[in-house]
Design a protein around this motif. Sequence first.
Motif, PDB file in Angstrom:
ATOM      1  N   VAL A  25       0.836  -1.201   0.000  1.00 15.60           N
ATOM      2  CA  VAL A  25       0.000   0.000   0.000  1.00 15.60           C
ATOM      3  C   VAL A  25       0.879   1.262   0.000  1.00 15.60           C
ATOM      4  O   VAL A  25       0.593   2.227  -0.709  1.00 15.60           O
ATOM      5  N   ASP A  26       1.950   1.223   0.777  1.00 14.45           N
ATOM      6  CA  ASP A  26       2.870   2.371   0.788  1.00 14.45           C
ATOM      7  C   ASP A  26       3.412   2.650  -0.610  1.00 14.45           C
ATOM      8  O   ASP A  26       3.625   3.802  -0.994  1.00 14.45           O
ATOM      9  N   SER A  27       3.632   1.573  -1.374  1.00 15.81           N
ATOM     10  CA  SER A  27       4.195   1.761  -2.713  1.00 15.81           C
ATOM     11  C   SER A  27       3.217   2.486  -3.638  1.00 15.81           C
ATOM     12  O   SER A  27       3.623   3.126  -4.605  1.00 15.81           O
ATOM     13  N   PHE A  28       1.908   2.386  -3.336  1.00 18.35           N
ATOM     14  CA  PHE A  28       0.930   3.151  -4.129  1.00 18.35           C
ATOM     15  C   PHE A  28       1.218   4.643  -3.961  1.00 18.35           C
ATOM     16  O   PHE A  28       1.267   5.403  -4.927  1.00 18.35           O
ATOM     17  N   TYR A  29       1.404   5.024  -2.705  1.00 14.68           N
ATOM     18  CA  TYR A  29       1.680   6.438  -2.408  1.00 14.68           C
ATOM     19  C   TYR A  29       3.032   6.871  -3.004  1.00 14.68           C
ATOM     20  O   TYR A  29       3.146   7.942  -3.590  1.00 14.68           O
ATOM     21  N   GLN A  30       4.024   6.000  -2.833  1.00 15.69           N
ATOM     22  CA  GLN A  30       5.366   6.355  -3.322  1.00 15.69           C
ATOM     23  C   GLN A  30       5.356   6.611  -4.831  1.00 15.69           C
ATOM     24  O   GLN A  30       6.011   7.533  -5.307  1.00 15.69           O
ATOM     25  N   SER A  31       4.598   5.791  -5.553  1.00 17.26           N
ATOM     26  CA  SER A  31       4.535   5.971  -7.009  1.00 17.26           C
ATOM     27  C   SER A  31       3.983   7.345  -7.345  1.00 17.26           C
ATOM     28  O   SER A  31       4.554   8.082  -8.148  1.00 17.26           O
ATOM     29  N   MET A  32       2.873   7.687  -6.724  1.00 16.56           N
ATOM     30  CA  MET A  32       2.227   8.960  -7.038  1.00 16.56           C
ATOM     31  C   MET A  32       3.030  10.138  -6.497  1.00 16.56           C
ATOM     32  O   MET A  32       3.025  11.223  -7.091  1.00 16.56           O
ATOM     33  N   ASN A  33       3.704   9.930  -5.374  1.00 17.98           N
ATOM     34  CA  ASN A  33       4.510  11.020  -4.814  1.00 17.98           C
ATOM     35  C   ASN A  33       5.706  11.356  -5.686  1.00 17.98           C
ATOM     36  O   ASN A  33       6.286  12.430  -5.566  1.00 17.98           O
ATOM     37  N   ASP A  34       6.096  10.426  -6.540  1.00 18.63           N
ATOM     38  CA  ASP A  34       7.213  10.672  -7.440  1.00 18.63           C
ATOM     39  C   ASP A  34       6.685  11.274  -8.743  1.00 18.63           C
ATOM     40  O   ASP A  34       6.613  10.607  -9.778  1.00 18.63           O
ATOM     41  N   ASP A  35       6.284  12.521  -8.663  1.00 15.41           N
ATOM     42  CA  ASP A  35       5.813  13.257  -9.835  1.00 15.41           C
ATOM     43  C   ASP A  35       4.654  12.544 -10.546  1.00 15.41           C
ATOM     44  O   ASP A  35       4.657  12.411 -11.769  1.00 15.41           O
ATOM     45  N   PHE A  36       3.708  12.094  -9.741  1.00 14.57           N
ATOM     46  CA  PHE A  36       2.481  11.493 -10.264  1.00 14.57           C
ATOM     47  C   PHE A  36       2.772  10.370 -11.264  1.00 14.57           C
ATOM     48  O   PHE A  36       2.314  10.396 -12.404  1.00 14.57           O
ATOM     49  N   ASN A  37       3.577   9.397 -10.805  1.00 10.38           N
ATOM     50  CA  ASN A  37       3.981   8.329 -11.713  1.00 10.38           C
ATOM     51  C   ASN A  37       2.902   7.247 -11.789  1.00 10.38           C
ATOM     52  O   ASN A  37       2.982   6.198 -11.149  1.00 10.38           O
ATOM     53  N   THR A  38       1.908   7.513 -12.616  1.00  7.65           N
ATOM     54  CA  THR A  38       0.781   6.586 -12.743  1.00  7.65           C
ATOM     55  C   THR A  38       1.167   5.224 -13.325  1.00  7.65           C
ATOM     56  O   THR A  38       0.580   4.222 -12.909  1.00  7.65           O
TER      57      THR A  38
END
Length: 486
Positions: A368-381
Motif C-alpha cells: 500500500v505504501d508503494s501506491f503512495y510512493q509511485s504517485m509522490n514521485d511526480d504522479f507516476n501513474t
Amino acid sequence: MTNTLYIYNTLSANKEEFKPLNKDLVGMYVCGPTVYSDVHLGNCRTFISFDTIYRYLMYLGYKVRYVRNITDAGHLENDADEGEDKISKKARLEQLEPMEIVQKYTLGFHKVLRAFNNLPPSIEPTATGHIIEQIEITKKILDKGFAYESNGSVYFDVEKYNQTENYGELSGRKIEDLISGTRALDGQSEKKSPLDFALWKKASPYHIMRWPSPWSVGFPGWHLECTAMSTKYLGKQFDIHGGGMDLKFPHHECEIAQGCASTGKKPVKYWMHTNMLTLNGKKMSKSTGNTLLPEELFSGNNKLMDKPYHPMVVRFFMMQAHYRSVLDFSSEALNASEKGFNKLMTAIKDLPQLTKSTQSSIDVQSLVDSFYQSMNDDFNTPILIAKLFEAVKYINHIKDGKATISKNDFDLLSDKITAFTFDVLGLNFIDKTDESILEPLMKIILTLRKQAKKNKDYTTADYIRDKVSEAGITIKDTREGSTWSL
RNA sequence: GGUUACGUGGCCGAGUGGCUAGGCAGUGGUCUGCAACACCAUCUACGGCGGUUCGAAUCCGUCCGUAACCUCCA
C-alpha cells in the motif's frame, strides 16, 4: 504516514518537493481549450492528466482550487496584423453567431470530459467574461513601462522587460537567439520588435468579436486572458500552472512576463507540462488534421482503429504512460490496455469474496505504501498501475488458496486499492447496461427470432417478443424487418 | 538553422550505477462438453562506437535516428 510529494517543475527542470504557498490550500490553473472546434484526444490527454493530479492532491488532503479557462474570444490565426480570428471564421463558415460556436463546442468539450470521468474544475472562467480585467492588466503594464501603444494596439515590450527580468526562463531560450531566429513577417511594422506580443489588438473592420477599450475597439491578446483569470481567482502568486508542452513557448513565457510586469511578482511556483499524444508518430494537431476525435474512438467509427474503445479503457491506456512522455496511439496498444483494464477490474470485483485468515502471507502495508510512493514521485501513474497489478496477483493467489490475508490487511488493501483505482486514477467499472451493449445484443436476438419465424416456429418467436417486452424492450415487425426500441 | 527531449525485449511502456518494473502478445499448464474468458508459470532488452568505473542499459563524449518548440495549437 509521511507523504512528501515531488513535482517536476519546468522552471528548474528538476523534481522539487511540493510545498504549497498556503499550508493545505493549493491553487492550480490549467490552460483550457479554444472552443472553435471539437476537442481531439490530444487535448483530452492534458485534461485527463491534470484531472488525476487534481484528484491525487485532494486525496492527500489538500483543499484545491482548480481553475481551467475556456478561450472563447477569437484570436488571430497567425501573427500578422491582419487576419481573421478562428471563432469568427468558424462562425462564418457555419453561418452562426460566434457565441453559438462557443456554446456548441463548450458543451461538446464538457460531454467528452465527463465520458472520461473527469471531475469539473472548481472554476471555469471564460475569456470574454474577463475583458475588463484584461484591460486593467494592460493599463498596469503600460503604467510600469513594459508596454507601448501603437496604432490602437498595445504591445508588450519584451526587450525592455528582459533588461531587468529573464524572458525565456521557462523555455530555456535566450532573447538573442530568438531575435536571430525570427523571420520578418509582413505587416509587423506596428511592433518595435518581432518578439513583442499583443496585449490588446485593434479590431479590423470585419473582426466580429470586439470590445471598447481606452486604445481602440478591439480584442485582448491571447496570452492575457490566462494572466487575468489566474490572478483574479488564485492571486498574484499561486502554486501550480499547467498545460500542454506546446504552450510552454510562447504562451506561458508571456504569462510569466505579464504577471511579473503587472504585479512585480513571479506568478507561478510550479510549472507543469504534459507531453503530446501522437498518432502515427506525429503530434495530434487541429491545424494539421492529424487528429482522432473521442466520439470516433468510442463508436469505432474511424479508419485508424480496429474496434471501438470505452472511455475508461482509453483513460487507463493514458495512465499507463507518464504524463511527461510522448504517448503514441494505436489499436494494438489499446487492445493491450483493454485486457489489462479488465483484469484489474475483475480483481477488484472479486475483493469482497476473499477468505480472511489470521495472518497475511505478504507485507500488505508496504504494498500500500508503494501506491503512495509511485504517485509522490511526480504522479507516476504507470508505476502505480504496476503496483496495482502486484495487488491483483496477490488477490488471485488468495482466491486460489496460494496466499492468505488477515482481516486488518484486507480492510487496508480494499480501501486503498479502490481509492487509488477509482478516486485517484479516476477509473470506473464499465457499465454494461448502456445502449451500446444492447445494440449488438438485440441484433442477435432479432436474428434468432427471424430464424424461428422462417421455420414457422412461432412459439419461439412469440416467446422472444414477450420476454423482451417484459424486459422493457418493444419489438416491432415491419415489412422491412424487425426493429426494437426501449 | 537554433532550443529541448527521447531512442528499452514481438508491441506498449516505467525505472535505474551492481538487486524481477508492469500490461499485451508468445510458450507451457489449470479450468471447461468444445471454445472463449479467467487463473498459474515462463522466454526475449536497454540505437551504434568510444570513455569514466571494480562494475553502466543507467554517468561523459561522439555518431545515427525520432519528436516537440522557434507561427495558432493541450
